[in-house]
Design an enzyme around this catalytic site. Sequence first.
Site, short mmCIF file in Angstrom:
data_model
loop_
_atom_site.label_atom_id
_atom_site.label_comp_id
_atom_site.label_asym_id
_atom_site.label_seq_id
_atom_site.Cartn_x
_atom_site.Cartn_y
_atom_site.Cartn_z
N HIS A 240 34.68 42.15 52.75
CA HIS A 240 32.94 41.88 51.82
C HIS A 240 31.76 41.54 52.10
O HIS A 240 30.56 42.63 52.83
CB HIS A 240 33.30 40.85 50.82
CG HIS A 240 34.78 41.00 49.67
ND1 HIS A 240 34.48 42.43 49.05
CD2 HIS A 240 35.13 40.67 49.77
CE1 HIS A 240 35.64 42.22 47.69
NE2 HIS A 240 36.87 40.67 48.54
C1 BDR Z 1 33.45 37.08 47.67
O1 BDR Z 1 33.91 35.94 47.33
C2 BDR Z 1 34.88 35.38 48.74
O2 BDR Z 1 35.46 35.45 48.37
C3 BDR Z 1 34.30 35.97 49.55
O3 BDR Z 1 33.93 35.49 50.63
C4 BDR Z 1 33.02 37.39 49.55
O4 BDR Z 1 31.80 36.33 49.98
C5 BDR Z 1 34.05 38.68 47.40
O5 BDR Z 1 34.00 38.02 46.30
#
Ligand code: BDR
Length: 310
Positions: A240
């Site tokens: 992500h």
């Molecule tokens: C986001 O939530 C966190 O778990 C990850 O670091 C990312 O920023 C994804 O939904």
Amino acid sequence: MARRIIIDTDPGQDDAVAILLALASPELDVVVITTVAGNVPQPLVTANALAMCELAGRTDVPVHMGADGPLERELYTAEYVHGPTGIDGADLPTPVMKAKDDHAVDFIIEACLDADDPITICPIGPLTNVAAAIARQPSIVSAIREVALMGGGFFEGGNTTPVAEFNIFVDPDAASIVFNSGVPLTMFPLDVTHEALVLPDDLERFSGLGTRAGTAVAGMLDYYERHDIEKYGFEGAPLHDPCVIAYLIEPQLFSGKPCRVDVETESELTMGQTVVDWWGVTGAEPNAMVIDSVDRQGFMDLLVERIGAL
Ligand code: BDR
Ligand code: CA
């Protein structure tokens, strides 16, 4: 000239890779790393950010500790994804470097106002710090070049509730402040990050680098992907947060379009949902460039090349 950025983060393995990518890239000048409670609580997220600076050999980058919880709600964390430390799998020593004394929110305000060359903010955790800075000093909005954030989802739904993505779900009030602030926004929702999967061949490329950073990245991603493989049946984990940083380095890897985005802050059922007017049905003025697609191979090649340079 390198683009000046603030990384506001809650590491998290994918945050950690985003930090390493930024620190390895000459196109970017990381002015500061600010931390926010999210994936794991403070002070773990701060220790993890410090550990990444040390791993990258960039002890010159200041790290400032920020919010230890959302603006108005209880903190919700994600050890079930990231492990008890937030960066399980990395196997790194406790950092020697210390966080600076000033609170992250004070530093963000100062850095925005002092800049001759307007700064870009990259929030890759809950938006608590950025919203607090805007609420306290609204004049920073016109001094910011761009906010490029990871958060939300629309056709792809949510990863924390059926409709809410983690970063927005943790602090929807903060997200609403940022989306309504008028700041130039670029949004990386799950719709794009779920295309940015790290596949078994990519893991091998990281471990094959034979460097400390390569081994740490391979270890972290190996740990982190087990959740997405089990829960969603994905072939690997979505990277992500590195999408935000990769976009600043190679924007041509990504595509999207300007849309109106609003955040649900009242309904218990749909709390934290990002309502993206993708088809322009409301006629409302867009407030964000919404990214929905990435050239996965180009993205992964960039990551391997830059992590390999550390
Ligand atoms: C986001 O939530 C966190 O778990 C990850 O670091 C990312 O920023 C994804 O939904
Ligand atoms: Ca994150």
